[in-house]
Structures are given as structure tokens and as C-alpha cells.
Scaffold this motif. Structure first.
Motif, mmCIF file in Angstrom:
data_model
loop_
_atom_site.group_PDB
_atom_site.id
_atom_site.type_symbol
_atom_site.label_atom_id
_atom_site.label_comp_id
_atom_site.label_asym_id
_atom_site.label_seq_id
_atom_site.Cartn_x
_atom_site.Cartn_y
_atom_site.Cartn_z
ATOM 1 N N ASP A 8 48.014 -15.444 -23.043
ATOM 2 C CA ASP A 8 48.252 -14.014 -23.229
ATOM 3 C C ASP A 8 47.206 -13.226 -22.445
ATOM 4 O O ASP A 8 46.002 -13.423 -22.641
ATOM 5 C CB ASP A 8 48.168 -13.668 -24.718
ATOM 6 C CG ASP A 8 48.662 -12.254 -25.014
ATOM 7 O OD1 ASP A 8 48.478 -11.370 -24.164
ATOM 8 O OD2 ASP A 8 49.204 -12.044 -26.111
ATOM 9 N N PRO A 9 47.620 -12.319 -21.521
ATOM 10 C CA PRO A 9 46.640 -11.547 -20.738
ATOM 11 C C PRO A 9 45.776 -10.617 -21.586
ATOM 12 O O PRO A 9 44.729 -10.151 -21.125
ATOM 13 C CB PRO A 9 47.514 -10.753 -19.762
ATOM 14 C CG PRO A 9 48.868 -10.722 -20.380
ATOM 15 C CD PRO A 9 49.004 -12.013 -21.139
ATOM 16 N N ARG A 10 46.188 -10.349 -22.842
ATOM 17 C CA ARG A 10 45.373 -9.504 -23.714
ATOM 18 C C ARG A 10 44.203 -10.269 -24.321
ATOM 19 O O ARG A 10 43.290 -9.660 -24.884
ATOM 20 C CB ARG A 10 46.230 -8.942 -24.849
ATOM 21 C CG ARG A 10 47.356 -8.010 -24.410
ATOM 22 C CD ARG A 10 48.212 -7.647 -25.611
ATOM 23 N NE ARG A 10 48.836 -8.839 -26.189
ATOM 24 C CZ ARG A 10 49.378 -8.896 -27.402
ATOM 25 N NH1 ARG A 10 49.334 -7.819 -28.183
ATOM 26 N NH2 ARG A 10 49.924 -10.013 -27.845
ATOM 27 N N ARG A 11 44.224 -11.562 -24.202
ATOM 28 C CA ARG A 11 43.200 -12.413 -24.816
ATOM 29 C C ARG A 11 41.832 -12.079 -24.224
ATOM 30 O O ARG A 11 41.661 -12.020 -23.005
ATOM 31 C CB ARG A 11 43.560 -13.876 -24.561
ATOM 32 C CG ARG A 11 42.788 -14.907 -25.372
ATOM 33 C CD ARG A 11 43.388 -16.281 -25.056
ATOM 34 N NE ARG A 11 42.744 -17.375 -25.749
ATOM 35 C CZ ARG A 11 43.049 -17.768 -26.976
ATOM 36 N NH1 ARG A 11 43.983 -17.138 -27.659
ATOM 37 N NH2 ARG A 11 42.432 -18.794 -27.537
ATOM 38 N N GLU A 12 40.850 -11.863 -25.086
ATOM 39 C CA GLU A 12 39.546 -11.391 -24.606
ATOM 40 C C GLU A 12 38.435 -11.766 -25.576
ATOM 41 O O GLU A 12 38.611 -11.767 -26.785
ATOM 42 C CB GLU A 12 39.565 -9.860 -24.451
ATOM 43 C CG GLU A 12 38.231 -9.271 -24.007
ATOM 44 C CD GLU A 12 38.238 -7.756 -23.990
ATOM 45 O OE1 GLU A 12 37.177 -7.162 -23.727
ATOM 46 O OE2 GLU A 12 39.311 -7.161 -24.239
ATOM 47 N N MET A 13 37.286 -12.090 -24.998
ATOM 48 C CA MET A 13 36.052 -12.261 -25.767
ATOM 49 C C MET A 13 34.952 -11.606 -24.936
ATOM 50 O O MET A 13 34.683 -12.005 -23.804
ATOM 51 C CB MET A 13 35.728 -13.743 -25.965
ATOM 52 C CG MET A 13 34.418 -13.938 -26.708
ATOM 53 S SD MET A 13 34.678 -14.552 -28.355
ATOM 54 C CE MET A 13 33.372 -15.778 -28.412
ATOM 55 N N SER A 14 34.348 -10.559 -25.489
ATOM 56 C CA SER A 14 33.376 -9.814 -24.697
ATOM 57 C C SER A 14 32.404 -9.067 -25.601
ATOM 58 O O SER A 14 32.610 -8.953 -26.812
ATOM 59 C CB SER A 14 34.093 -8.813 -23.780
ATOM 60 O OG SER A 14 34.765 -7.825 -24.542
ATOM 61 N N TRP A 15 31.346 -8.577 -24.972
ATOM 62 C CA TRP A 15 30.350 -7.728 -25.620
ATOM 63 C C TRP A 15 30.047 -6.567 -24.678
ATOM 64 O O TRP A 15 30.022 -6.747 -23.453
ATOM 65 C CB TRP A 15 29.037 -8.476 -25.867
ATOM 66 C CG TRP A 15 29.089 -9.570 -26.869
ATOM 67 C CD1 TRP A 15 28.649 -9.543 -28.169
ATOM 68 C CD2 TRP A 15 29.567 -10.923 -26.656
ATOM 69 N NE1 TRP A 15 28.833 -10.760 -28.776
ATOM 70 C CE2 TRP A 15 29.395 -11.624 -27.876
ATOM 71 C CE3 TRP A 15 30.129 -11.586 -25.570
ATOM 72 C CZ2 TRP A 15 29.761 -12.958 -28.018
ATOM 73 C CZ3 TRP A 15 30.508 -12.902 -25.715
ATOM 74 C CH2 TRP A 15 30.314 -13.575 -26.938
ATOM 75 N N ARG A 16 29.807 -5.399 -25.238
ATOM 76 C CA ARG A 16 29.387 -4.242 -24.456
ATOM 77 C C ARG A 16 28.064 -3.732 -25.004
ATOM 78 O O ARG A 16 27.840 -3.734 -26.213
ATOM 79 C CB ARG A 16 30.457 -3.142 -24.510
ATOM 80 C CG ARG A 16 31.738 -3.526 -23.777
ATOM 81 C CD ARG A 16 32.858 -2.545 -24.045
ATOM 82 N NE ARG A 16 34.090 -2.965 -23.379
ATOM 83 C CZ ARG A 16 35.279 -2.425 -23.609
ATOM 84 N NH1 ARG A 16 35.394 -1.428 -24.490
ATOM 85 N NH2 ARG A 16 36.341 -2.862 -22.967
ATOM 86 N N VAL A 17 27.215 -3.270 -24.093
ATOM 87 C CA VAL A 17 25.883 -2.836 -24.493
ATOM 88 C C VAL A 17 25.432 -1.721 -23.558
ATOM 89 O O VAL A 17 25.751 -1.722 -22.361
ATOM 90 C CB VAL A 17 24.898 -4.034 -24.453
ATOM 91 C CG1 VAL A 17 24.872 -4.688 -23.084
ATOM 92 C CG2 VAL A 17 23.498 -3.616 -24.859
ATOM 93 N N ALA A 18 24.712 -0.748 -24.094
ATOM 94 C CA ALA A 18 24.154 0.316 -23.270
ATOM 95 C C ALA A 18 23.084 -0.258 -22.340
ATOM 96 O O ALA A 18 22.339 -1.174 -22.707
ATOM 97 C CB ALA A 18 23.548 1.403 -24.160
ATOM 98 N N MET A 19 23.019 0.282 -21.123
ATOM 99 C CA MET A 19 22.080 -0.226 -20.125
ATOM 100 C C MET A 19 20.646 -0.219 -20.634
ATOM 101 O O MET A 19 19.893 -1.189 -20.410
ATOM 102 C CB MET A 19 22.185 0.601 -18.843
ATOM 103 C CG MET A 19 21.186 0.229 -17.759
ATOM 104 S SD MET A 19 21.381 -1.465 -17.148
ATOM 105 C CE MET A 19 22.803 -1.228 -16.056
ATOM 106 N N ARG A 20 20.235 0.829 -21.312
ATOM 107 C CA ARG A 20 18.853 0.888 -21.790
ATOM 108 C C ARG A 20 18.554 -0.265 -22.740
ATOM 109 O O ARG A 20 17.470 -0.853 -22.700
ATOM 110 C CB ARG A 20 18.598 2.242 -22.469
ATOM 111 C CG ARG A 20 18.618 3.432 -21.513
ATOM 112 C CD ARG A 20 18.439 4.741 -22.252
ATOM 113 N NE ARG A 20 18.407 5.907 -21.355
ATOM 114 C CZ ARG A 20 19.490 6.548 -20.937
ATOM 115 N NH1 ARG A 20 20.695 6.148 -21.347
ATOM 116 N NH2 ARG A 20 19.379 7.589 -20.120
ATOM 117 N N ASP A 21 19.502 -0.598 -23.613
ATOM 118 C CA ASP A 21 19.309 -1.712 -24.540
ATOM 119 C C ASP A 21 19.324 -3.045 -23.797
ATOM 120 O O ASP A 21 18.540 -3.953 -24.105
ATOM 121 C CB ASP A 21 20.404 -1.702 -25.611
ATOM 122 C CG ASP A 21 20.312 -0.490 -26.521
ATOM 123 O OD1 ASP A 21 19.191 0.015 -26.728
ATOM 124 O OD2 ASP A 21 21.362 -0.042 -27.021
ATOM 125 N N ALA A 22 20.217 -3.181 -22.806
ATOM 126 C CA ALA A 22 20.285 -4.425 -22.031
ATOM 127 C C ALA A 22 18.987 -4.669 -21.282
ATOM 128 O O ALA A 22 18.460 -5.788 -21.257
ATOM 129 C CB ALA A 22 21.459 -4.360 -21.057
#
Length: 292
Positions: A177-191
Motif C-alpha cells: 500500500d503506497p500509504r504505508r509509512e513509518m516516520s518521525w518529524r522534528v523541528a530543526m532546532r531540536d534536531a
């Protein structure tokens, strides 16, 4: 293929930003789940074109194809934990430039016989190919590409950038399924704060090679971008290799942060246990490279 992406505020691309980019940001329907398929399509087109293109998203005369200005991923700052923006946040695919960097690396490292075989297939001598690839990199609007990629695995130091509790998991209707996803998002300052802390800790306790080197390179790469950017760690196409149960139970991010905690406390026994668990999990996935 897994991705580490940076999404910068649209305003950082020019004052004002180029018209085609503004329109692409407004009209794009491209999602992170579709990005890999888009890149695959561009690669296929480059090889079936007449004449064969040296790089994807490139015209026969070596100039960038119009799609290089319009293939973008877009995020709203509200979709990212922490302080980002102003929005919209934009990550160009930059497939031509990323392919050019990979080609230069290949020309530097490949045995002469293999370089010659590739030259015969494409009609480019190594020197001409290197010159064309260098020109493609020179056309980048920024000093660095907005995306790092790896095949068959995720570099474990990348998990140090993210908050394990901010995982985004979409299983979809199966592994294809193209909707399949595992990810994380983070603000640049925190990264940036996390990668600096991890790099200093790992370098002090384990030395400057291995994981510390990856953290140093990642930290240096992040400095190329606006502080209001967002960073995304995405399993990309790897989710198609991993079952629902294994994705749901994946604790790689938690374990990397536990490794950092063990380094701080000097808990060597726990450190070895965590390394063994992570190595086993990712070696199983990476082993599929040899079966393909």
C-alpha cells in the motif's frame, strides 16, 4: 530506501521565491509515500530515452528538466512538533543533483573495469560524466541537497535526532500500500540540539569513528539549512519489507535513546544488550539486499 529530509520555509528559496516553485508548492499532490515511486519513474525514463540520459530529470542537452523545479514535498508547520516556519515548509526532491553526487562517488570508488562498462553503456567517458555531474551539483540553489538516502537500512545514529514518542505509523492495507509509512518529524532546532549532544557523548565514550563520524556528518549537514526548518526521518520503501507486526513493535528509536542513556550512566551490560538487539533486527532487513 530510507530518507532523512529537511523541509525549509518557502521564503528561504528567494525573495521572492521563483514563480514555478511557488506554483508547485501550491499545486503539489506529491506525498512522502509517493516520492520513491516518482524517483523510480524518473530513473526508468532516463534509461529508455533516446539518447540515454546520464542523470534522471535531465534533458538530452544536459540541462535540468523542468520537473527539477516542481518535484517538491510540502509540510504545514502544524504537522511538525516544535517550533518551525514560517510555512509552508518545502523539501525539493533534487533527484538530478543527488544522482550526480552518487555518480561522482561511483567514479571515485569503482574499479576501472566497472567504470569503463558504465561508460560504454551510457556513451560518456569518465571525465565527461564527472564534468556533467559536477555541473548538475553546481546548479543546486542551496549549498546542500535537502535529502539523504540509504538503501536496505536506517543508520542508527539518525534516530538520535528524533523523539521516539513522535512516531508516525500508517500500515495501510498491506505491505504494498503506497500509504504505508513509518516516520518521525522534528523541528530543526531540536534536531540540532540532539545531534550535538549525541555526537559529543558518543565521541567522548566510544571514540570519533563509526557512530560519532555519522553524527558529525549529519550535524554538519543540518547547519546548511534555516533554523525554522523541519527534519523528517522516513523508513521510505523499507516499510514494504517489514510486516505489520514488526513495524508496530519496532522500537529502534527508543533503543538508540536508551543506548545514549546507557553511555551517560556507564551501564556497559545494558549497552551491549541493546546493541545486540538492534544489530539483529536491522541485519535481518539488510540481508535482503543479497537476495535481490
Amino acid at each position: 530506501m530510507a530518507y532523512l529530509r529537511v523541509y525549509e520555509p518557502l521564503s528561504t528559496f528567494g525573495d521572492p521565491p521563483p514563480g514555478p516553485l511557488v506554483k508547485a508548492v501550491k499545486d503539489t499532490r506529491l506525498t512522502s509515500g509517493m516520492a520513491g515511486e516518482r524517483e523510480h519513474t524518473m530513473w526508468i525514463k532516463s534509461q529508455v530515452s533516446t539518447p540515454v540520459r546520464l542523470l534522471p530529470a535531465e534533458l538530452a542537452n544536459g540541462r535540468a528538466a523542468p520537473s527539477t523545479a516542481t518535484d517538491v514535498l510540502v509540510l504545514d508547520p502544524a504537522e511538525v512538533p516544535g517550533e518551525t516556519g514560517p510555512g509552508p515548509l518545502v523539501c525539493p526532491l533534487e533527484l538530478r543533483a543527488r544522482s550526480a553526487a552518487a555518480l561522482i562517488s561511483f567514479l571515485d570508488d569503482a574499479p576501472p573495469a566497472l567504470r569503463s562498462a558504465v561508460g560504454t553503456a551510457t556513451g560518456f567517458t569518465p571525465d565527461k560524466a564527472r564534468s556533467r555531474a559536477g555541473a548538475a551539483l553546481g546548479n543546486l540553489p542551496k549549498s546542500a541537497v535537502h535529502m539523504l538516502t540509504t538503501t536496505w537500512t536506517v543508520p542508527l545514529p539518525w534516530f538520535a535526532l528524533v523523539d521516539p514518542d513522535q512516531r508516525r505509523l500508517e500500515l495501510g492495507d498491506g505491505q504494498d500500500d503506497p500509504r504505508r509509512e513509518m516516520s518521525w518529524r522534528v523541528a530543526m532546532r531540536d534536531a540540532r540540539r540532539r545531534v550535538t549532544e549525541a555526537r559529543e557523548l558518543v565521541g567522548r565514550t566510544l571514540g570519533e569513528s563509526g557512530p560519532a563520524r555519522i553524527l558529525t556528518e549529519t550535524e554538519r549537514w543540518l547547519t546548511n539549512f534555516d533554523p525554522g526548518s523541519a527534519v523528517e526521518l522516513d523508513y521510505g520503501g523499507l516499510v514494504q519489507l517489514i510486516t505489520d507486526a514488526d513495524l508496530e513493535s519496532d522500537t529502534s528509536a527508543e533503543e538508540v535513546h536508551s543506548i545514549l542513556a546507557a553511555l551517560r550512566s556507564g551501564n556497559i551490560e545494558r549497552l551491549a544488550e541493546l546493541f545486540d538487539e538492534l544489530r539483529g533486527y536491522w541485519n535481518t532487513i539488510a540481508a535482503r539486499e543479497h537476495a535481490n
